[in-house]
Scaffold this motif. Structure first.
Motif, PDB file in Angstrom:
ATOM      1  N   SER A  34       0.829  -1.202   0.000  1.00  0.00           N
ATOM      2  CA  SER A  34       0.000   0.000   0.000  1.00  0.00           C
ATOM      3  C   SER A  34       0.869   1.261   0.000  1.00  0.00           C
ATOM      4  O   SER A  34       2.035   1.239   0.370  1.00  0.00           O
ATOM      5  CB  SER A  34      -0.932   0.007   1.201  1.00  0.00           C
ATOM      6  OG  SER A  34      -0.181   0.024   2.390  1.00  0.00           O
ATOM      7  N   MET A  35       0.250   2.354  -0.403  1.00  0.00           N
ATOM      8  CA  MET A  35       0.920   3.644  -0.437  1.00  0.00           C
ATOM      9  C   MET A  35       1.265   4.061   0.994  1.00  0.00           C
ATOM     10  O   MET A  35       0.482   3.816   1.917  1.00  0.00           O
ATOM     11  CB  MET A  35      -0.034   4.659  -1.066  1.00  0.00           C
ATOM     12  CG  MET A  35       0.543   6.020  -1.228  1.00  0.00           C
ATOM     13  SD  MET A  35      -0.557   7.128  -2.142  1.00  0.00           S
ATOM     14  CE  MET A  35      -2.067   7.014  -1.228  1.00  0.00           C
ATOM     15  N   PRO A  36       2.422   4.695   1.224  1.00  0.00           N
ATOM     16  CA  PRO A  36       2.760   5.125   2.584  1.00  0.00           C
ATOM     17  C   PRO A  36       1.806   6.219   3.058  1.00  0.00           C
ATOM     18  O   PRO A  36       1.262   6.975   2.262  1.00  0.00           O
ATOM     19  CB  PRO A  36       4.188   5.652   2.457  1.00  0.00           C
ATOM     20  CG  PRO A  36       4.354   5.998   1.036  1.00  0.00           C
ATOM     21  CD  PRO A  36       3.460   5.067   0.270  1.00  0.00           C
ATOM     22  N   ASP A  37       1.626   6.287   4.347  1.00  0.00           N
ATOM     23  CA  ASP A  37       0.769   7.285   4.962  1.00  0.00           C
ATOM     24  C   ASP A  37       1.419   8.666   4.854  1.00  0.00           C
ATOM     25  O   ASP A  37       2.612   8.823   5.135  1.00  0.00           O
ATOM     26  CB  ASP A  37       0.548   6.899   6.426  1.00  0.00           C
ATOM     27  CG  ASP A  37      -0.352   7.882   7.143  1.00  0.00           C
ATOM     28  OD1 ASP A  37      -1.459   8.134   6.639  1.00  0.00           O
ATOM     29  OD2 ASP A  37       0.063   8.379   8.198  1.00  0.00           O
ATOM     30  N   GLY A  38       0.647   9.664   4.437  1.00  0.00           N
ATOM     31  CA  GLY A  38       1.170  11.022   4.303  1.00  0.00           C
ATOM     32  C   GLY A  38       1.673  11.592   5.612  1.00  0.00           C
ATOM     33  O   GLY A  38       2.668  12.317   5.649  1.00  0.00           O
ATOM     34  N   PHE A  39       1.007  11.270   6.711  1.00  0.00           N
ATOM     35  CA  PHE A  39       1.451  11.757   8.018  1.00  0.00           C
ATOM     36  C   PHE A  39       2.801  11.160   8.389  1.00  0.00           C
ATOM     37  O   PHE A  39       3.667  11.844   8.933  1.00  0.00           O
ATOM     38  CB  PHE A  39       0.418  11.433   9.103  1.00  0.00           C
ATOM     39  CG  PHE A  39       0.821  11.943  10.454  1.00  0.00           C
ATOM     40  CD1 PHE A  39       0.723  13.290  10.752  1.00  0.00           C
ATOM     41  CD2 PHE A  39       1.331  11.086  11.415  1.00  0.00           C
ATOM     42  CE1 PHE A  39       1.121  13.769  11.993  1.00  0.00           C
ATOM     43  CE2 PHE A  39       1.717  11.556  12.659  1.00  0.00           C
ATOM     44  CZ  PHE A  39       1.614  12.905  12.951  1.00  0.00           C
ATOM     45  N   TYR A  40       3.007   9.895   8.060  1.00  0.00           N
ATOM     46  CA  TYR A  40       4.282   9.224   8.321  1.00  0.00           C
ATOM     47  C   TYR A  40       5.410   9.935   7.559  1.00  0.00           C
ATOM     48  O   TYR A  40       6.474  10.232   8.117  1.00  0.00           O
ATOM     49  CB  TYR A  40       4.176   7.756   7.890  1.00  0.00           C
ATOM     50  CG  TYR A  40       5.443   6.952   8.035  1.00  0.00           C
ATOM     51  CD1 TYR A  40       5.791   6.376   9.248  1.00  0.00           C
ATOM     52  CD2 TYR A  40       6.281   6.752   6.944  1.00  0.00           C
ATOM     53  CE1 TYR A  40       6.950   5.626   9.378  1.00  0.00           C
ATOM     54  CE2 TYR A  40       7.450   6.010   7.068  1.00  0.00           C
ATOM     55  CZ  TYR A  40       7.771   5.449   8.281  1.00  0.00           C
ATOM     56  OH  TYR A  40       8.930   4.715   8.402  1.00  0.00           O
ATOM     57  N   VAL A  41       5.158  10.236   6.301  1.00  0.00           N
ATOM     58  CA  VAL A  41       6.148  10.943   5.473  1.00  0.00           C
ATOM     59  C   VAL A  41       6.384  12.337   6.039  1.00  0.00           C
ATOM     60  O   VAL A  41       7.534  12.776   6.191  1.00  0.00           O
ATOM     61  CB  VAL A  41       5.677  10.997   4.002  1.00  0.00           C
ATOM     62  CG1 VAL A  41       6.563  11.908   3.167  1.00  0.00           C
ATOM     63  CG2 VAL A  41       5.629   9.595   3.408  1.00  0.00           C
ATOM     64  N   TRP A  42       5.303  13.055   6.354  1.00  0.00           N
ATOM     65  CA  TRP A  42       5.425  14.391   6.916  1.00  0.00           C
ATOM     66  C   TRP A  42       6.278  14.372   8.187  1.00  0.00           C
ATOM     67  O   TRP A  42       7.162  15.209   8.367  1.00  0.00           O
ATOM     68  CB  TRP A  42       4.033  14.949   7.246  1.00  0.00           C
ATOM     69  CG  TRP A  42       4.076  16.217   8.032  1.00  0.00           C
ATOM     70  CD1 TRP A  42       4.238  17.485   7.551  1.00  0.00           C
ATOM     71  CD2 TRP A  42       3.992  16.346   9.452  1.00  0.00           C
ATOM     72  NE1 TRP A  42       4.249  18.391   8.588  1.00  0.00           N
ATOM     73  CE2 TRP A  42       4.097  17.712   9.775  1.00  0.00           C
ATOM     74  CE3 TRP A  42       3.832  15.424  10.492  1.00  0.00           C
ATOM     75  CZ2 TRP A  42       4.050  18.175  11.073  1.00  0.00           C
ATOM     76  CZ3 TRP A  42       3.784  15.903  11.794  1.00  0.00           C
ATOM     77  CH2 TRP A  42       3.885  17.264  12.074  1.00  0.00           C
ATOM     78  N   HIS A  43       6.009  13.425   9.066  1.00  0.00           N
ATOM     79  CA  HIS A  43       6.733  13.323  10.330  1.00  0.00           C
ATOM     80  C   HIS A  43       8.242  13.179  10.097  1.00  0.00           C
ATOM     81  O   HIS A  43       9.043  13.872  10.742  1.00  0.00           O
ATOM     82  CB  HIS A  43       6.205  12.138  11.143  1.00  0.00           C
ATOM     83  CG  HIS A  43       7.016  11.852  12.374  1.00  0.00           C
ATOM     84  ND1 HIS A  43       6.964  12.647  13.495  1.00  0.00           N
ATOM     85  CD2 HIS A  43       7.915  10.874  12.639  1.00  0.00           C
ATOM     86  CE1 HIS A  43       7.791  12.182  14.400  1.00  0.00           C
ATOM     87  NE2 HIS A  43       8.379  11.096  13.918  1.00  0.00           N
ATOM     88  N   HIS A  44       8.640  12.312   9.197  1.00  0.00           N
ATOM     89  CA  HIS A  44      10.067  12.082   8.962  1.00  0.00           C
ATOM     90  C   HIS A  44      10.742  13.262   8.265  1.00  0.00           C
ATOM     91  O   HIS A  44      11.895  13.594   8.584  1.00  0.00           O
ATOM     92  CB  HIS A  44      10.287  10.790   8.188  1.00  0.00           C
ATOM     93  CG  HIS A  44      10.086   9.586   9.047  1.00  0.00           C
ATOM     94  ND1 HIS A  44      11.006   9.166   9.981  1.00  0.00           N
ATOM     95  CD2 HIS A  44       9.046   8.724   9.143  1.00  0.00           C
ATOM     96  CE1 HIS A  44      10.558   8.107  10.610  1.00  0.00           C
ATOM     97  NE2 HIS A  44       9.360   7.812  10.128  1.00  0.00           N
TER      98      HIS A  44
END
Length: 113
Positions: A34-44
């Motif tokens: 599945s596509m990565p979560d946008g919040f996860y990307v934002w956090h990193h």
């Protein structure tokens, strides 16, 4: 009047060419991931001090827009380290740049005239 119009057009084209916006596309390299979560990307990205303009889902990918290619490259390095294996992180070409539009207009004028 004609000179004023040419000057205004030149300024608009020049300012459009100065735009250095950059976009990264994250997509899975294998079916079933599945596509990565946008919040996860934002956090990193935020944790590493990388600023971005937007994170947008697009079909089966995630598009991240940056103000510069330097920010995009830094984000690419961080995301390769933090995302699990199975994702492709690619630079997306900007087709709407001023130089592309200028080339199209010039080519159209050549065909017409």
């Amino acid at each position: 009047m004609l000179i004023g119009a040419i000057a205004a057009a030149s300024i608009l084209i020049w300012s459009g060419m100065q735009r250095t916006e950059s976009t990264l596309e994250i997509r899975s390299s294998q079916q079933g991931i599945s596509m990565p979560d946008g919040f996860y990307v934002w956090h990193h990205l935020d944790a590493n001090g990388i600023r971005f303009k937007s994170i947008t889902p697009d079909n089966n990918s995630l598009l991240i827009k940056f103000d510069s290619s330097a920010q995009s490259e830094a984000a690419k390095a961080v995301l390769y380290k933090t995302l699990p294996h199975g994702y492709v992180i690619a630079q997306q070409d900007e087709d709407d740049s001023a130089s592309t539009w200028l080339t199209r207009v010039l080519n159209e004028n050549i065909r017409i005239g």
